[in-house]
Design a protein around this motif. Structure first.
Motif, PDB file in Angstrom:
ATOM      1  N   PHE A   1       0.783  -1.222   0.000  1.00 37.78           N
ATOM      2  CA  PHE A   1       0.000   0.000   0.000  1.00 37.78           C
ATOM      3  C   PHE A   1       0.823   1.284   0.000  1.00 37.78           C
ATOM      4  N   SER A   2       2.104   1.208   0.355  1.00 40.65           N
ATOM      5  CA  SER A   2       2.902   2.428   0.440  1.00 40.65           C
ATOM      6  C   SER A   2       3.080   3.047  -0.943  1.00 40.65           C
ATOM      7  N   THR A   3       2.926   4.356  -1.017  1.00 39.98           N
ATOM      8  CA  THR A   3       3.104   5.070  -2.279  1.00 39.98           C
ATOM      9  C   THR A   3       4.155   6.167  -2.176  1.00 39.98           C
ATOM     10  N   GLY A   4       4.698   6.360  -0.971  1.00 39.80           N
ATOM     11  CA  GLY A   4       5.693   7.415  -0.792  1.00 39.80           C
ATOM     12  C   GLY A   4       7.060   7.014  -1.318  1.00 39.80           C
ATOM     13  N   GLU A   5       7.995   7.920  -1.251  1.00 42.65           N
ATOM     14  CA  GLU A   5       9.335   7.671  -1.767  1.00 42.65           C
ATOM     15  C   GLU A   5      10.088   6.659  -0.935  1.00 42.65           C
ATOM     16  N   ALA A   6       9.727   6.531   0.353  1.00 42.98           N
ATOM     17  CA  ALA A   6      10.519   5.688   1.251  1.00 42.98           C
ATOM     18  C   ALA A   6      10.566   4.252   0.774  1.00 42.98           C
ATOM     19  N   CYS A   7       9.425   3.735   0.235  1.00 45.58           N
ATOM     20  CA  CYS A   7       9.402   2.319  -0.133  1.00 45.58           C
ATOM     21  C   CYS A   7      10.136   2.065  -1.437  1.00 45.58           C
ATOM     22  N   ASN A   8      10.355   3.155  -2.234  1.00 48.21           N
ATOM     23  CA  ASN A   8      11.018   2.967  -3.524  1.00 48.21           C
ATOM     24  C   ASN A   8      12.301   3.772  -3.636  1.00 48.21           C
ATOM     25  N   GLN A   9      12.847   4.194  -2.517  1.00 45.26           N
ATOM     26  CA  GLN A   9      13.963   5.111  -2.590  1.00 45.26           C
ATOM     27  C   GLN A   9      15.236   4.441  -3.087  1.00 45.26           C
ATOM     28  N   ASP A  10      15.341   3.143  -2.978  1.00 45.07           N
ATOM     29  CA  ASP A  10      16.548   2.495  -3.446  1.00 45.07           C
ATOM     30  C   ASP A  10      16.267   1.105  -4.000  1.00 45.07           C
ATOM     31  N   PRO A  11      15.731   1.027  -5.218  1.00 40.52           N
ATOM     32  CA  PRO A  11      15.478  -0.289  -5.817  1.00 40.52           C
ATOM     33  C   PRO A  11      16.751  -1.094  -6.002  1.00 40.52           C
ATOM     34  N   LEU A  12      17.905  -0.409  -6.088  1.00 36.96           N
ATOM     35  CA  LEU A  12      19.164  -1.136  -6.243  1.00 36.96           C
ATOM     36  C   LEU A  12      19.444  -2.002  -5.025  1.00 36.96           C
ATOM     37  N   PHE A  13      19.100  -1.503  -3.828  1.00 35.00           N
ATOM     38  CA  PHE A  13      19.332  -2.305  -2.632  1.00 35.00           C
ATOM     39  C   PHE A  13      18.402  -3.509  -2.604  1.00 35.00           C
ATOM     40  N   GLU A  14      17.156  -3.342  -3.065  1.00 35.07           N
ATOM     41  CA  GLU A  14      16.255  -4.485  -3.171  1.00 35.07           C
ATOM     42  C   GLU A  14      16.842  -5.539  -4.092  1.00 35.07           C
ATOM     43  N   GLU A  15      17.479  -5.094  -5.171  1.00 39.22           N
ATOM     44  CA  GLU A  15      18.120  -6.047  -6.083  1.00 39.22           C
ATOM     45  C   GLU A  15      19.297  -6.735  -5.408  1.00 39.22           C
ATOM     46  N   MET A  16      20.048  -5.985  -4.592  1.00 39.71           N
ATOM     47  CA  MET A  16      21.154  -6.587  -3.836  1.00 39.71           C
ATOM     48  C   MET A  16      20.652  -7.728  -2.965  1.00 39.71           C
ATOM     49  N   LEU A  17      19.572  -7.469  -2.212  1.00 36.46           N
ATOM     50  CA  LEU A  17      19.027  -8.490  -1.316  1.00 36.46           C
ATOM     51  C   LEU A  17      18.549  -9.714  -2.102  1.00 36.46           C
ATOM     52  N   SER A  18      17.904  -9.463  -3.232  1.00 35.12           N
ATOM     53  CA  SER A  18      17.419 -10.570  -4.051  1.00 35.12           C
ATOM     54  C   SER A  18      18.570 -11.451  -4.515  1.00 35.12           C
ATOM     55  N   ILE A  19      19.665 -10.834  -4.942  1.00 36.38           N
ATOM     56  CA  ILE A  19      20.828 -11.590  -5.415  1.00 36.38           C
ATOM     57  C   ILE A  19      21.451 -12.390  -4.280  1.00 36.38           C
TER      58      ILE A  19
END
Length: 293
Positions: free
Chosen positions: A177-195
């Motif tokens: 449900f989050s739409t603010g910048e906080a949840c999408n501020q660093d998609p690169l880090f999400e990719e790091m965790l996935s890897i």
């Protein structure tokens, strides 16, 4: 949505006395009928891949997928074949929305999530379902913890189950449900965790290899893990590897040296040492304890 032809499950048939949450883990087959229910259900795909039939939809489902199903949703998981090479294994956490409504009187449950989980006012309305993906491994840890507490039923387990469900709801609210910048501020880090979660079983996987795969510096990777996780890259990697080894010890009969190898450790002696430091018991003791429970 036509529900009259489906089995309707009642939460009273699942809950034990004095419990408000039900948790199970199951390898799906073709025997379970498509069904609806009078409770909220959260599914986590722990292993394998298959299909999730939700109402009239057929959705691909694979390890790491999380589904939030409100009251009245009809669904069933199916493997890819009668005897698949990779069975699809699901954790299920179910509860009645009234439980969350009562909690909301004293706990700050996000209003948007609370409204979504509320009982539908129109019996003819089609409930919507939501889906997200566990890129960080947080859902995996929550569901394994929920299941372990529910099965063991040690002292205080009901309080711990409630706490973990609240954490699960908070995480779902953040991702769905989050739409603010906080949840999408660093998609690169999400990719790091996935890897990290995908490659943690590689014994030669290092911060340098992660940095090279993303074309950033090792120092940058280290700063990101300290900023968002509060630990170093190596500590996070070790935690993920030990979590994998714990799951393998609980759920398979593999020999411990092989589990060490699958978890990214080529030296069994080193694996024993770090496992005991992280869990407080040896791999053998851990396996015996969880088989007895």
């Amino acid at each position: 949505m036509r529900t009259s032809s489906f089995v309707i499950m009642q939460i009273d048939s699942l809950l034990n006395p004095n419990e408000s949450i039900f948790v199970n883990r199951i390898a799906e087959s073709f025997e379970t009928p498509q069904h609806g229910h009078d409770f909220v259900e959260i599914n986590y795909v722990a292993e394998g891949r298959g299909f999730h039939y939700i109402g009239e939809d057929r959705v691909d489902a694979e390890k790491g997928d999380v589904f939030l199903l409100p009251v009245g949703t009809t669904h069933v998981f199916r493997p890819t074949a009668v005897s698949p090479k990779e069975p699809i294994v699901i954790y299920n956490c179910v509860f009645h929305p009234r439980t969350i409504e009562k909690w909301s009187e004293s706990v700050p449950i996000p209003q948007r999530l609370l409204e979504y989980l509320s009982l539908p006012s129109d019996e003819n309305s089609s409930p919507s379902w939501l889906r997200t993906t566990d890129n960080s491994g947080d859902f995996a840890l929550l569901f394994t913890g929920l299941y372990s507490e529910y099965i063991r039923k040690a002292d205080g387990y009901r309080a711990i189950l409630c706490g973990k469900l609240l954490e699960l709801l908070g995480l779902l609210d953040r991702q769905l449900f989050s739409t603010g910048e906080a949840c999408n501020q660093d998609p690169l880090f999400e990719e790091m965790l996935s890897i990290v979660h995908k490659r943690c079983g590689e014994s030669q996987f290092t911060i340098g290899k992660l940095a090279g795969q993303l074309n950033v510096s090792a120092g940058y990777v280290q700063r990101m893990f300290r900023r968002y996780c509060g630990v170093t890259f190596l500590t996070y990697l070790q935690n993920v590897r030990i979590d994998r080894s714990c799951r393998l010890l609980r759920e398979t009969s593999f020999k411990i040296p092989y589990i060490a190898e699958l978890s990214g450790y080529q030296d069994p002696k080193f694996f024993h040492g770090i496992f005991k430091r992280k869990t407080g018991s040896t791999p053998h003791q851990y396996r015996l304890k969880h088989r007895q429970s």
